[in-house]
Design a protein around this motif. Sequence first.
Motif, mmCIF file in Angstrom:
data_model
loop_
_atom_site.group_PDB
_atom_site.id
_atom_site.type_symbol
_atom_site.label_atom_id
_atom_site.label_comp_id
_atom_site.label_asym_id
_atom_site.label_seq_id
_atom_site.Cartn_x
_atom_site.Cartn_y
_atom_site.Cartn_z
ATOM 1 N N LYS A 1 0.861 -1.173 0.000
ATOM 2 C CA LYS A 1 0.000 0.000 0.000
ATOM 3 C C LYS A 1 0.902 1.228 0.000
ATOM 4 O O LYS A 1 1.696 1.441 0.906
ATOM 5 C CB LYS A 1 -0.908 0.015 1.223
ATOM 6 C CG LYS A 1 -1.901 1.137 1.193
ATOM 7 C CD LYS A 1 -2.902 1.034 2.315
ATOM 8 C CE LYS A 1 -3.915 2.166 2.141
ATOM 9 N NZ LYS A 1 -4.910 2.156 3.185
ATOM 10 N N ILE A 2 0.770 2.033 -1.059
ATOM 11 C CA ILE A 2 1.535 3.273 -1.213
ATOM 12 C C ILE A 2 0.510 4.398 -1.291
ATOM 13 O O ILE A 2 -0.123 4.587 -2.334
ATOM 14 C CB ILE A 2 2.406 3.248 -2.492
ATOM 15 C CG1 ILE A 2 3.213 1.967 -2.603
ATOM 16 C CG2 ILE A 2 3.287 4.490 -2.549
ATOM 17 C CD1 ILE A 2 4.229 1.758 -1.517
ATOM 18 N N GLY A 3 0.326 5.118 -0.196
ATOM 19 C CA GLY A 3 -0.728 6.142 -0.168
ATOM 20 C C GLY A 3 -2.073 5.464 -0.326
ATOM 21 O O GLY A 3 -2.433 4.593 0.452
ATOM 22 N N GLU A 4 -2.797 5.839 -1.366
ATOM 23 C CA GLU A 4 -4.102 5.231 -1.642
ATOM 24 C C GLU A 4 -4.008 4.075 -2.643
ATOM 25 O O GLU A 4 -4.987 3.388 -2.883
ATOM 26 C CB GLU A 4 -5.071 6.300 -2.185
ATOM 27 C CG GLU A 4 -5.374 7.408 -1.192
ATOM 28 C CD GLU A 4 -6.022 6.883 0.081
ATOM 29 O OE1 GLU A 4 -6.934 6.038 -0.010
ATOM 30 O OE2 GLU A 4 -5.593 7.315 1.170
ATOM 31 N N HIS A 5 -2.832 3.878 -3.224
ATOM 32 C CA HIS A 5 -2.659 2.841 -4.236
ATOM 33 C C HIS A 5 -2.227 1.521 -3.606
ATOM 34 O O HIS A 5 -1.449 1.502 -2.665
ATOM 35 C CB HIS A 5 -1.608 3.265 -5.269
ATOM 36 C CG HIS A 5 -1.948 4.551 -5.959
ATOM 37 N ND1 HIS A 5 -3.023 4.681 -6.798
ATOM 38 C CD2 HIS A 5 -1.352 5.763 -5.923
ATOM 39 C CE1 HIS A 5 -3.076 5.921 -7.257
ATOM 40 N NE2 HIS A 5 -2.070 6.604 -6.732
ATOM 41 N N VAL A 6 -2.741 0.438 -4.171
ATOM 42 C CA VAL A 6 -2.357 -0.903 -3.729
ATOM 43 C C VAL A 6 -1.707 -1.601 -4.913
ATOM 44 O O VAL A 6 -2.273 -1.657 -6.006
ATOM 45 C CB VAL A 6 -3.575 -1.705 -3.223
ATOM 46 C CG1 VAL A 6 -3.184 -3.135 -2.900
ATOM 47 C CG2 VAL A 6 -4.180 -1.030 -1.998
ATOM 48 N N LEU A 7 -0.498 -2.106 -4.691
ATOM 49 C CA LEU A 7 0.225 -2.842 -5.728
ATOM 50 C C LEU A 7 0.152 -4.331 -5.426
ATOM 51 O O LEU A 7 0.710 -4.802 -4.435
ATOM 52 C CB LEU A 7 1.693 -2.395 -5.776
ATOM 53 C CG LEU A 7 1.960 -0.942 -6.110
ATOM 54 C CD1 LEU A 7 3.451 -0.646 -6.010
ATOM 55 C CD2 LEU A 7 1.455 -0.620 -7.498
ATOM 56 N N ASP A 8 -0.550 -5.067 -6.278
ATOM 57 C CA ASP A 8 -0.643 -6.517 -6.132
ATOM 58 C C ASP A 8 0.556 -7.175 -6.800
ATOM 59 O O ASP A 8 1.311 -6.529 -7.538
ATOM 60 C CB ASP A 8 -1.932 -7.041 -6.781
ATOM 61 C CG ASP A 8 -3.172 -6.624 -6.003
ATOM 62 O OD1 ASP A 8 -3.103 -6.605 -4.757
ATOM 63 O OD2 ASP A 8 -4.188 -6.317 -6.647
ATOM 64 N N THR A 9 0.714 -8.445 -6.567
ATOM 65 C CA THR A 9 1.757 -9.225 -7.212
ATOM 66 C C THR A 9 1.271 -10.655 -7.383
ATOM 67 O O THR A 9 0.399 -11.113 -6.640
ATOM 68 C CB THR A 9 3.066 -9.201 -6.386
ATOM 69 O OG1 THR A 9 4.038 -10.016 -7.055
ATOM 70 C CG2 THR A 9 2.870 -9.725 -4.977
ATOM 71 N N GLN A 10 1.831 -11.363 -8.336
ATOM 72 C CA GLN A 10 1.512 -12.779 -8.491
ATOM 73 C C GLN A 10 2.310 -13.624 -7.507
ATOM 74 O O GLN A 10 1.987 -14.772 -7.262
ATOM 75 C CB GLN A 10 1.787 -13.230 -9.920
ATOM 76 C CG GLN A 10 0.840 -12.616 -10.904
ATOM 77 C CD GLN A 10 1.095 -13.088 -12.321
ATOM 78 O OE1 GLN A 10 2.048 -13.801 -12.599
ATOM 79 N NE2 GLN A 10 0.232 -12.684 -13.236
ATOM 80 N N GLY A 11 3.363 -13.011 -6.921
ATOM 81 C CA GLY A 11 4.169 -13.687 -5.913
ATOM 82 C C GLY A 11 3.903 -13.066 -4.554
ATOM 83 O O GLY A 11 2.752 -12.948 -4.132
ATOM 84 N N VAL A 12 4.975 -12.643 -3.885
ATOM 85 C CA VAL A 12 4.862 -11.938 -2.608
ATOM 86 C C VAL A 12 5.838 -10.773 -2.595
ATOM 87 O O VAL A 12 6.824 -10.754 -3.331
ATOM 88 C CB VAL A 12 5.140 -12.858 -1.392
ATOM 89 C CG1 VAL A 12 4.075 -13.919 -1.247
ATOM 90 C CG2 VAL A 12 6.515 -13.482 -1.454
ATOM 91 N N TRP A 13 5.544 -9.802 -1.762
ATOM 92 C CA TRP A 13 6.427 -8.673 -1.546
ATOM 93 C C TRP A 13 7.259 -8.946 -0.296
ATOM 94 O O TRP A 13 6.710 -9.240 0.766
ATOM 95 C CB TRP A 13 5.637 -7.381 -1.324
ATOM 96 C CG TRP A 13 4.936 -6.893 -2.547
ATOM 97 C CD1 TRP A 13 3.621 -7.045 -2.865
ATOM 98 C CD2 TRP A 13 5.520 -6.143 -3.613
ATOM 99 N NE1 TRP A 13 3.347 -6.438 -4.068
ATOM 100 C CE2 TRP A 13 4.497 -5.872 -4.547
ATOM 101 C CE3 TRP A 13 6.798 -5.664 -3.870
ATOM 102 C CZ2 TRP A 13 4.714 -5.155 -5.716
ATOM 103 C CZ3 TRP A 13 7.021 -4.950 -5.025
ATOM 104 C CH2 TRP A 13 5.991 -4.702 -5.937
ATOM 105 N N ILE A 14 8.562 -8.846 -0.407
ATOM 106 C CA ILE A 14 9.455 -8.914 0.739
ATOM 107 C C ILE A 14 9.798 -7.469 1.090
ATOM 108 O O ILE A 14 10.325 -6.734 0.248
ATOM 109 C CB ILE A 14 10.742 -9.707 0.422
ATOM 110 C CG1 ILE A 14 10.408 -11.096 -0.109
ATOM 111 C CG2 ILE A 14 11.652 -9.762 1.638
ATOM 112 C CD1 ILE A 14 9.628 -11.971 0.831
ATOM 113 N N VAL A 15 9.478 -7.062 2.302
ATOM 114 C CA VAL A 15 9.715 -5.691 2.745
ATOM 115 C C VAL A 15 10.740 -5.737 3.876
ATOM 116 O O VAL A 15 10.518 -6.414 4.882
ATOM 117 C CB VAL A 15 8.415 -5.013 3.218
ATOM 118 C CG1 VAL A 15 8.695 -3.610 3.735
ATOM 119 C CG2 VAL A 15 7.398 -4.986 2.082
ATOM 120 N N ALA A 16 11.851 -5.044 3.687
ATOM 121 C CA ALA A 16 12.911 -5.003 4.691
ATOM 122 C C ALA A 16 13.077 -3.577 5.182
ATOM 123 O O ALA A 16 13.232 -2.656 4.384
ATOM 124 C CB ALA A 16 14.222 -5.515 4.103
#
Length: 189
Positions: A66-81
């Motif tokens: 989630k970036i502000g009001e936008h949601v970025l989907d993915t076919q995999g997963v997001w790794i957030v560090a």
Amino acid sequence: MKLLRWLGSAVFVLAALAAAQAVQTAEPTLNDARRPFPVAGQVGEDVHARTFTARVQQVRCAAALKIGEHVLDTQGVWIVAKLRVGARSEPTSIAYAAARDAADRVFQTTDRVSLDLVTGGLTMQPGLPYEGEIAIEVPTAAAGGLTLLLADNSIDQRLDSMTEIPLPISDGSACSPEPTTLLAARAVS
């Protein structure tokens, strides 16, 4: 007698060829000799590369960003560090950030969102650390066994230091289905 000399010569030639082959395969290739110098560390500890210090403070994974009001989907997963980074002795930046999986595949940070902390052109000054988060999009099956790679050159990491920090995610299918918010970079004291 001639037969023995000929056999002796043949054995000698074969032994010399085998020795030459062993020497040739034993020495590193040019790419091996020029590879980055790994600087290993763990989550929660400072890892000192040649020009910067990095500490992975926290790692999580999710199905969406989630970036502000936008949601970025993915076919995999997001790794957030979540990282804390700083220049060591002169101004520098971290221009390369990626994750390597257990099969030696490399996944670079996403270009779907601006990541000022790394790859975004943030120039760090010595004595002024920054904190922020980076996001790497990986296939779900690759999420376990990832190692975070950081370097100061985005084009050519050879013959320079590169941090290697194992990320504590064991299974991509256990990632949160809810979107996670990505924190922007900020200077800290």
